[in-house]
Design an enzyme around this catalytic site. Structure first.
Site, PDB file in Angstrom:
ATOM      1  N   THR A 131      -2.245   1.169  -1.289  1.00  0.00           N
ATOM      2  CA  THR A 131      -3.172   0.028  -1.310  1.00  0.00           C
ATOM      3  C   THR A 131      -4.538   0.438  -1.854  1.00  0.00           C
ATOM      4  O   THR A 131      -5.174  -0.314  -2.608  1.00  0.00           O
ATOM      5  CB  THR A 131      -3.319  -0.572   0.100  1.00  0.00           C
ATOM      6  OG1 THR A 131      -2.032  -0.976   0.565  1.00  0.00           O
ATOM      7  CG2 THR A 131      -4.250  -1.768   0.095  1.00  0.00           C
ATOM      8  N   CYS A 132      -4.983   1.615  -1.492  1.00  0.00           N
ATOM      9  CA  CYS A 132      -6.284   2.113  -1.964  1.00  0.00           C
ATOM     10  C   CYS A 132      -6.310   2.211  -3.490  1.00  0.00           C
ATOM     11  O   CYS A 132      -7.325   1.921  -4.133  1.00  0.00           O
ATOM     12  CB  CYS A 132      -6.566   3.476  -1.355  1.00  0.00           C
ATOM     13  SG  CYS A 132      -6.442   3.516   0.445  1.00  0.00           S
ATOM     14  N   SER A 133      -5.185   2.622  -4.069  1.00  0.00           N
ATOM     15  CA  SER A 133      -5.112   2.853  -5.510  1.00  0.00           C
ATOM     16  C   SER A 133      -4.736   1.615  -6.307  1.00  0.00           C
ATOM     17  O   SER A 133      -5.176   1.452  -7.451  1.00  0.00           O
ATOM     18  CB  SER A 133      -4.085   3.953  -5.800  1.00  0.00           C
ATOM     19  OG  SER A 133      -4.448   5.164  -5.175  1.00  0.00           O
ATOM     20  N   THR A 181      -3.425   6.956  -2.208  1.00  0.00           N
ATOM     21  CA  THR A 181      -2.509   6.186  -1.369  1.00  0.00           C
ATOM     22  C   THR A 181      -2.332   4.782  -1.960  1.00  0.00           C
ATOM     23  O   THR A 181      -3.178   4.314  -2.723  1.00  0.00           O
ATOM     24  CB  THR A 181      -3.007   6.111   0.082  1.00  0.00           C
ATOM     25  OG1 THR A 181      -4.324   5.551   0.101  1.00  0.00           O
ATOM     26  CG2 THR A 181      -3.037   7.502   0.706  1.00  0.00           C
TER      27      THR A 181
END
Length: 227
Positions: A92-94, A90
């Site tokens: 922001t996570c990445s 996803t």
């Protein structure tokens, strides 16, 4: 005008009377309130078993086998950092969350931390592929359980996340299903030393705040705690 047999009329009437359940009736699973009541600092983290994959000696293109790893294996007798996020791959996570901790890995370890873990409600296969996609250096030692720096924990069944009180169901908003709210913590020998929870925690949240669980905030806390 042709006569319609009674049996056909009966079937037609029955079919018309039947209607599929509304889509909303298949929505979010019934959850326990405590699954979304965040754990307190000083409390003991949940003792659960994670279904992981470890490297084995094999020429197969997927040289791994299953291994059960417990909360105690990860956290007992150690001072660790764990950050949790809504999902592998996803945005922001990445783009920020995992890369920030990977970049700060050595600095974090120099501040009295034994290991850094990234946890998500995804299975072991997804977590490994995400790590590779992120350019993390894989530990190819036989028996190794992931990557050389930040270690990825697959909480596929959401057991740890529920025990931490961080379960969040995104159904109509993103279609994720049950995942983890974004947070970061210092876990010292199975107890929560420090907890950074992103604000406005609510089910099916529209916004995905990323303000306090980042690597910079964690480093600042660790520096202040070591003084």
């Amino acid at each position: 005008m042709p006569v319609i047999p009674a049996i056909i009329l009966s079937l037609a009437t029955g079919a018309a009377a039947f209607s599929a359940p509304a889509v909303s009736s298949f929505a979010a699973p019934v959850a326990k309130a405590e699954w979304s009541e965040p754990i307190a600092e000083g409390a003991t983290v949940p003792s659960v078993t994670f279904k992981t994959r470890v490297r084995i000696e094999s020429e197969d293109e997927n040289p791994f086998d299953w291994k059960d790893v417990t909360s105690e294996d990860y956290f007992a007798g150690k001072r660790t950092v764990v950050f949790s996020l809504p999902g592998a791959f996803t945005p922001t996570c990445s783009s920020t969350h995992l890369p920030g901790y990977e970049a700060a890995y050595e600095e974090i370890k120099s501040l009295g931390i034994d290991e850094v873990y990234c946890l998500s409600v995804n299975d072991a296969f997804v977590m490994r592929q995400w790590g590779l996609h992120q350019g993390l250096e894989e530990d190819k030692t036989i028996g190794a359980n992931g990557f050389k720096n930040v270690k990825l924990i697959p909480d596929g069944a959401c057991h740890f996340t529920r025990g931490m009180g961080m379960s969040c169901v995104w159904d109509s908003e993103r279609g994720f299903g049950e995942r983890s709210w974004r947070y970061a913590a210092v876990i010292n020998d199975m107890k929560v030393e420090k907890l950074f929870i992103e604000p406005n925690f609510e089910q099916n949240s529209g916004p995905d705040p990323f303000e306090v669980s980042d690597a910079k905030t964690m480093v600042e806390y660790l520096k202040s705690a070591s003084n």
